[in-house]
Design a protein around this motif. Structure first.
Motif, PDB file in Angstrom:
ATOM      1  N   PHE A   3     -16.941   2.059   1.765  1.00 49.28           N
ATOM      2  CA  PHE A   3     -15.929   2.695   2.904  1.00 49.28           C
ATOM      3  C   PHE A   3     -14.245   3.735   2.290  1.00 49.28           C
ATOM      4  CE2 PHE A   3     -16.628  -1.278   4.829  1.00 49.28           C
ATOM      5  CZ  PHE A   3     -16.970  -1.288   6.003  1.00 49.28           C
ATOM      6  N   ILE A   5     -11.213   4.632   2.719  1.00 43.90           N
ATOM      7  CA  ILE A   5      -9.454   3.851   3.373  1.00 43.90           C
ATOM      8  C   ILE A   5      -8.205   4.534   2.727  1.00 43.90           C
ATOM      9  CG2 ILE A   5      -8.834   2.307   3.943  1.00 43.90           C
ATOM     10  CD1 ILE A   5     -11.005   0.584   4.047  1.00 43.90           C
ATOM     11  N   VAL A   7      -3.802   5.612   2.923  1.00 43.92           N
ATOM     12  CA  VAL A   7      -3.223   3.967   2.575  1.00 43.92           C
ATOM     13  C   VAL A   7      -1.943   5.153   2.464  1.00 43.92           C
ATOM     14  CG1 VAL A   7      -1.949   2.581   2.541  1.00 43.92           C
ATOM     15  CG2 VAL A   7      -4.342   1.958   3.488  1.00 43.92           C
ATOM     16  N   ILE A  16     -17.745  -3.363   0.274  1.00 48.96           N
ATOM     17  CA  ILE A  16     -17.450  -5.176   1.025  1.00 48.96           C
ATOM     18  C   ILE A  16     -18.904  -5.875   0.338  1.00 48.96           C
ATOM     19  CG2 ILE A  16     -17.101  -6.241   2.666  1.00 48.96           C
ATOM     20  CD1 ILE A  16     -14.568  -4.324   3.000  1.00 48.96           C
ATOM     21  N   ARG A  39     -10.160 -13.211  10.745  1.00 45.47           N
ATOM     22  CA  ARG A  39      -9.881 -12.905  11.630  1.00 45.47           C
ATOM     23  C   ARG A  39      -8.785 -13.778  13.039  1.00 45.47           C
ATOM     24  NH1 ARG A  39     -10.000  -8.069  13.327  1.00 45.47           N
ATOM     25  NH2 ARG A  39     -12.052  -6.873  13.190  1.00 45.47           N
ATOM     26  N   LEU A  47      -5.757 -12.776   5.303  1.00 40.63           N
ATOM     27  CA  LEU A  47      -6.084 -11.932   3.132  1.00 40.63           C
ATOM     28  C   LEU A  47      -5.666 -13.420   2.809  1.00 40.63           C
ATOM     29  CD1 LEU A  47      -6.069  -8.618   3.108  1.00 40.63           C
ATOM     30  CD2 LEU A  47      -7.862  -9.737   4.221  1.00 40.63           C
ATOM     31  N   ILE A  59      -2.135  -9.550   8.437  1.00 41.63           N
ATOM     32  CA  ILE A  59      -1.737  -7.990   8.815  1.00 41.63           C
ATOM     33  C   ILE A  59      -2.363  -7.548  10.285  1.00 41.63           C
ATOM     34  CG2 ILE A  59      -3.070  -5.406   8.759  1.00 41.63           C
ATOM     35  CD1 ILE A  59      -2.322  -6.702   5.593  1.00 41.63           C
ATOM     36  N   LEU A  61      -4.209  -4.926  12.957  1.00 39.88           N
ATOM     37  CA  LEU A  61      -5.087  -3.581  12.422  1.00 39.88           C
ATOM     38  C   LEU A  61      -5.614  -3.713  14.063  1.00 39.88           C
ATOM     39  CD1 LEU A  61      -7.159  -3.911   9.782  1.00 39.88           C
ATOM     40  CD2 LEU A  61      -5.161  -2.286  10.003  1.00 39.88           C
ATOM     41  N   ARG A  77       6.433  -3.629   9.729  1.00 39.09           N
ATOM     42  CA  ARG A  77       6.508  -2.104   9.512  1.00 39.09           C
ATOM     43  C   ARG A  77       5.340  -1.465  10.275  1.00 39.09           C
ATOM     44  NH1 ARG A  77       6.477  -3.337   3.405  1.00 39.09           N
ATOM     45  NH2 ARG A  77       6.081  -4.839   4.031  1.00 39.09           N
TER      46      ARG A  77
ATOM     47  N   ILE B 458       6.239   0.166   1.326  1.00 42.73           N
ATOM     48  CA  ILE B 458       5.391  -0.510   0.816  1.00 42.73           C
ATOM     49  C   ILE B 458       5.153  -0.385  -0.486  1.00 42.73           C
ATOM     50  CG2 ILE B 458       3.924  -0.722   3.101  1.00 42.73           C
ATOM     51  CD1 ILE B 458       1.540   1.158   1.899  1.00 42.73           C
ATOM     52  N   GLU B 460       3.177  -1.095  -4.080  1.00 39.42           N
ATOM     53  CA  GLU B 460       1.499  -1.089  -4.355  1.00 39.42           C
ATOM     54  C   GLU B 460       0.849  -1.879  -3.913  1.00 39.42           C
ATOM     55  OE1 GLU B 460      -1.363   1.101  -6.152  1.00 39.42           O
ATOM     56  OE2 GLU B 460       0.839   1.629  -5.596  1.00 39.42           O
ATOM     57  N   GLU B 462       1.056  -4.127  -1.683  1.00 42.53           N
ATOM     58  CA  GLU B 462       0.837  -3.891  -0.331  1.00 42.53           C
ATOM     59  C   GLU B 462      -0.243  -2.497   0.523  1.00 42.53           C
ATOM     60  OE1 GLU B 462       5.354  -5.805   1.824  1.00 42.53           O
ATOM     61  OE2 GLU B 462       4.802  -3.488   0.891  1.00 42.53           O
ATOM     62  N   ALA B 463      -0.252  -1.975  -0.419  1.00 40.43           N
ATOM     63  CA  ALA B 463      -0.841  -0.540   0.117  1.00 40.43           C
ATOM     64  C   ALA B 463      -2.536  -1.313  -0.387  1.00 40.43           C
ATOM     65  CB  ALA B 463      -0.465   0.145  -0.661  1.00 40.43           C
ATOM     66  N   LEU B 464      -3.087  -1.985  -1.159  1.00 36.03           N
ATOM     67  CA  LEU B 464      -3.846  -2.778  -1.601  1.00 36.03           C
ATOM     68  C   LEU B 464      -4.491  -3.176  -0.492  1.00 36.03           C
ATOM     69  CD1 LEU B 464      -6.244  -2.708  -4.295  1.00 36.03           C
ATOM     70  CD2 LEU B 464      -5.195  -4.325  -5.143  1.00 36.03           C
ATOM     71  N   HIS B 465      -3.689  -4.395  -0.045  1.00 35.40           N
ATOM     72  CA  HIS B 465      -4.089  -5.116   0.764  1.00 35.40           C
ATOM     73  C   HIS B 465      -4.390  -4.291   1.953  1.00 35.40           C
ATOM     74  CE1 HIS B 465      -1.823  -8.548  -1.288  1.00 35.40           C
ATOM     75  NE2 HIS B 465      -2.793  -8.651  -1.666  1.00 35.40           N
ATOM     76  N   LEU B 466      -4.111  -3.297   2.398  1.00 32.82           N
ATOM     77  CA  LEU B 466      -3.559  -2.843   3.562  1.00 32.82           C
ATOM     78  C   LEU B 466      -5.347  -2.495   3.561  1.00 32.82           C
ATOM     79  CD1 LEU B 466       0.255  -1.102   4.254  1.00 32.82           C
ATOM     80  CD2 LEU B 466      -1.374  -3.189   5.614  1.00 32.82           C
ATOM     81  N   THR B 467      -5.135  -1.492   2.416  1.00 30.10           N
ATOM     82  CA  THR B 467      -6.842  -0.720   2.246  1.00 30.10           C
ATOM     83  C   THR B 467      -7.950  -2.061   2.331  1.00 30.10           C
ATOM     84  OG1 THR B 467      -6.068   0.050   0.716  1.00 30.10           O
ATOM     85  CG2 THR B 467      -7.885  -0.227   0.612  1.00 30.10           C
ATOM     86  N   ILE B 468      -7.559  -3.400   1.596  1.00 32.25           N
ATOM     87  CA  ILE B 468      -9.131  -4.094   1.667  1.00 32.25           C
ATOM     88  C   ILE B 468      -8.661  -4.876   3.085  1.00 32.25           C
ATOM     89  CG2 ILE B 468      -9.749  -6.999   1.374  1.00 32.25           C
ATOM     90  CD1 ILE B 468      -7.765  -5.881  -1.356  1.00 32.25           C
ATOM     91  N   ALA B 469      -7.589  -5.278   3.996  1.00 28.19           N
ATOM     92  CA  ALA B 469      -7.946  -5.536   5.603  1.00 28.19           C
ATOM     93  C   ALA B 469      -8.701  -4.487   6.913  1.00 28.19           C
ATOM     94  CB  ALA B 469      -6.398  -5.861   5.990  1.00 28.19           C
ATOM     95  N   ALA B 470      -8.251  -3.170   6.100  1.00 35.36           N
ATOM     96  CA  ALA B 470      -8.912  -2.061   7.085  1.00 35.36           C
ATOM     97  C   ALA B 470     -10.011  -2.149   6.537  1.00 35.36           C
ATOM     98  CB  ALA B 470      -8.170  -0.673   6.704  1.00 35.36           C
ATOM     99  N   GLY B 471     -10.805  -2.098   5.046  1.00 35.20           N
ATOM    100  CA  GLY B 471     -12.244  -2.344   5.370  1.00 35.20           C
ATOM    101  C   GLY B 471     -12.703  -3.555   5.389  1.00 35.20           C
ATOM    102  N   LEU B 472     -12.617  -4.299   5.398  1.00 42.11           N
ATOM    103  CA  LEU B 472     -12.310  -5.789   5.918  1.00 42.11           C
ATOM    104  C   LEU B 472     -13.287  -5.565   7.216  1.00 42.11           C
ATOM    105  CD1 LEU B 472     -10.665  -9.072   4.167  1.00 42.11           C
ATOM    106  CD2 LEU B 472     -13.711  -8.452   4.368  1.00 42.11           C
ATOM    107  N   ASP B 473     -11.908  -5.176   8.827  1.00 43.39           N
ATOM    108  CA  ASP B 473     -12.191  -5.017  10.217  1.00 43.39           C
ATOM    109  C   ASP B 473     -13.158  -4.006  10.273  1.00 43.39           C
ATOM    110  OD1 ASP B 473     -10.587  -5.335  12.933  1.00 43.39           O
ATOM    111  OD2 ASP B 473     -10.145  -2.671  12.364  1.00 43.39           O
ATOM    112  N   ALA B 474     -13.353  -3.357   9.577  1.00 39.52           N
ATOM    113  CA  ALA B 474     -14.431  -2.346   9.506  1.00 39.52           C
ATOM    114  C   ALA B 474     -15.741  -2.935   9.829  1.00 39.52           C
ATOM    115  CB  ALA B 474     -14.455  -0.592   8.803  1.00 39.52           C
TER     116      ALA B 474
END
Lengths: 170, 505
Positions: A3, A5, A7, A16, A39, A47, A59, A61, A77, B458, B460, B462-474
């Motif tokens: 992916f 992504i 941010v 992944i 989830r 995570l 988190i 989403l 946030r 946010i 660095e 947190e940005a990495l963790h958000l990236t990973i969470a969004a990747g896993l979500d997808a």
């Protein structure tokens, strides 16, 4: 599976694969890490990083306003996240928040009070571009990023519905 | 007593809670947009009062009285906003044989006019900000306007006689701008309040906004409470309130409180009300106005005095005598801070951000109070005020209350829309706020200096963790939802552990 992504203005390449037992091998821009992920409820992602002092992050989403855009909620946030923006743009699936082109849209119904930019203008990130009166207040709508104004789609005095495209920034 | 609550949102929920605690039945009213709203679901009965626009529903006196009749209500609580300070509404309720839970129509009327209220305060021996005594109506000539302004002196404020909430108010630094300012203030006042009369007040340079909560019974007792500090304002809109104020000593508190009681007494005031003062840098204070209703920020007073103000509103309306120890009301117990959680995006100049709240996870735990007007799954409509909740933190000291507020703000997730939470997360770490170095001009100055810099930041990591969470979500969505190896008996325990981890974060 890979992916792209974005941010906070930075795009990272994420790959992944499942590693079993609820864990995943995740590589971000080539740097590998093991993530224990679950989830939780409808929107939550928990995570846990066994290799990074067992750090935990929670988190949520939810879908954003444009295809590919998600809203991530982290400790009070809210941060937009764009998943595969460029790919979706190439495939023609998304136009709105795709890489390169950004649309400033009306977040609620209202009336355009002033248009602050013209086609061809250079704008800085966060520069106000249109003033919309709604909920009895004048609201400045800002450009999400630096760029050039590609289209101005409204004039002062126009009534706009929520979601109406006002200005396109390239 | 059955109480019709002539309001919506968090204040309707707040009043209904008090009614239920006191064994009183409640009637909600709702517009088209609010059929599914929390305040309707919380009530015993509910009556539809019209289309979504407030002017066609929550502001319609006739429909509210019809609703009271149809539901068998015998009392009306107006909340704040809408018709809460409308003397005609209070009068109409009483004429219809309903108990109006608030002051008399006459008291609302005399305190609702700024110039009349100033005259009442002055007669009671309470200092008022120097200014014009008589309103300048539309017939006032340019010469009269200039002369009145010269007498008050610059810098001054042009204010609407019928004003409130910063509307119909203009600041003027020197004589050149006075006619323009009067014209603009008149036009705003005309469209907001239907009254174009204005008056002038000298502008204090760095005042604090201090206010005194009052309760008054029908037997001559008026009780003053510990002050609230409400100087954190953006364009005259309060965003953070606290009690007590760092700028008020016990001696000054007694003086302001007794001034407030005197002003209320000379207006013949009953039920709950608040007198607002400006506190100058030199310690002098001036009557600003009286709000003849419950205030948004009443919970900070409740937390530092352990008095339920809405319970008392209901009891006073029934004719009960005030039986609260005056020392308890005026002595702060610990410190309380309130943040107004509003559907506005602070990173876009506080742009309204109405829409669907997919989930709402409020902060809780020791010393935390959450007064919310909705639950997850509801929409914040575009038609009304965008306040969705008030988060209040109490602790033994102000530094502890700030730390507790920081913790609570981290726990508070309004999922689906933008809110003012990131702004408060920033403010609660600002040295000037922490040290109490602020006045009513503070926030507008700081916001101007920041030039739109985002409050949401946010790290660095947190940005990495958000990236990973969004990747896993997808990834999960691409694999048809939750992966099968996450089910099973063993992982149930892991899931419980994780839910716990989420809660303590």
């Amino acid at each position: 599976m890979t992916f792209e992504i974005e941010v906070d203005g930075r795009t990272r390449h994420v790959s992944i694969e499942r590693a079993g037992g609820g864990t995943f091998r995740v590589s971000v821009d080539g740097a590998p890490t093991i993530v224990d992920a679950r989830r939780v409820g409808e929107f939550g992602v928990s995570l846990l990083f066994p290799g990074d002092a067992h750090a935990v992050t929670a988190i949520d989403l939810t879908p954003g306003s444009a295809p590919g855009e998600m809203l991530a909620h982290l400790a009070g946030r809210t941060v937009p996240v764009i998943v595969n923006g460029r790919r979706m743009a190439r495939g023609g699936a998304a136009t709105g928040s795709a890489h390169g082109e950004h649309r400033v849209t009306a977040p609620m119904p209202g009336r355009v009070v002033r248009v602050l930019v013209a086609r061809g203008d250079e704008v800085a990130a966060r520069q106000p571009v249109v003033v919309v009166e709604a909920m009895k207040m004048e609201n400045e709508l800002r450009s999400p990023r630096a760029g050039r104004v590609k289209e101005v789609e409204v004039v002062a005095g126009a009534s706009v519905e929520a979601g109406r495209v006002l200005v396109v920034i390239d | 007593m059955k109480v019709l609550i002539a309001n919506r949102g968090e204040i309707a929920v707040r009043v209904a809670r008090a009614c239920r605690e006191m064994g009183l039945r409640t009637v909600a009213v709702y517009s088209d947009a609010d059929r599914g709203a929390r305040h309707v679901r919380d009530a015993d009965q509910a009556v539809h009062i019209g289309p979504s626009a407030a002017s066609e529903s929550y502001l319609r006196i006739d429909r509210l009285l019809d609703a009271a009749r149809a539901s068998g209500a015998d009392a009306v609580h107006p909340g704040y906003g809408f018709l809460a300070e409308n003397a005609a509404f209070a009068r109409a309720c009483r004429d219809a044989g309903l108990i109006f839970i608030g002051p008399s129509a006459d008291a609302i009327e005399s305190m609702g006019s700024k110039t009349r209220a100033r005259a009442i305060a002055r007669r009671a021996g309470v200092p008022v900000v120097p200014g014009t005594d008589d309103p300048l109506d539309a017939a006032a000539s340019e010469g009269e306007i200039r002369a009145a302004a010269e007498r008050v002196g610059y810098p001054l404020l042009v204010k609407a006689v019928a004003g409130g909430g910063g509307k119909g108010m203009r600041a003027v630094d020197e004589g050149g701008g006075i006619l323009d300012a009067v014209r603009v203030a008149r036009s705003e006042a005309g469209s907001s309040f239907g009254n174009t009369a204005v008056y002038f007040e000298r502008r204090l340079q760095r005042p604090r906004h201090i206010e005194i909560q009052l309760l008054a019974d029908h037997h001559g007792t008026i009780l003053a409470f510990v002050e609230r500090e409400c100087s954190i304002q953006r364009r005259h809109q309060k965003l953070v309130e606290e009690s007590p104020s760092l700028a008020v000593t016990p001696e000054l508190r007694q003086r302001i409180a007794s001034a407030a009681v005197k002003a209320a007494r000379s207006a013949g005031y009953t039920n709950a009300g608040t007198i607002e003062f400006l506190l100058d840098e030199d310690g002098s204070f001036y009557f600003l106005e009286m709000n003849t209703r419950l205030q948004v920020e009443h919970p900070v007073t409740e937390l530092v005095t352990r008095v339920d103000l809405v319970h008392w509103q209901l009891r006073l309306a029934r004719g009960e005598r005030l039986s609260i120890d005056p020392d308890r009301a005026i002595t702060p117990h610990g410190h309380a801070i309130e943040c107004r959680i509003i559907a506005e995006d602070p990173d876009q100049g506080f742009l309204p951000s109405p829409g669907l709240v997919r989930a709402l996870r409020a902060a809780s735990g020791p010393g935390v109070r959450n007064d919310a007007g909705l639950v997850g799954g509801e929409v914040v409509p575009v038609f009304y005020d965008s306040l969705i909740a008030k988060l209040i933190a109490w602790a033994e000291s102000r530094p502890d209350a700030i730390a507790r507020m920081q913790r609570a703000l981290r726990e508070y997730d309004v999922i689906g829309i933008k809110t003012t939470i990131p702004f408060f997360q920033w403010l609660m770490r600002e040295p000037d706020y922490i040290d109490g170095r602020f006045d009513t001009t503070y926030l507008d100055r700081v916001l101007a200096d920041r030039r739109g810099a985002p409050f949401t930041t946010i790290s660095e990591t947190e940005a990495l963790h958000l990236t990973i969470a969004a990747g896993l979500d997808a990834w999960w969505r691409a694999h048809g939802g939750v992966a099968p190896d996450q089910a099973g008996p063993q992982s149930a325990w892991t899931r419980v552990a994780r839910l716990d981890a989420l809660r303590v974060r």
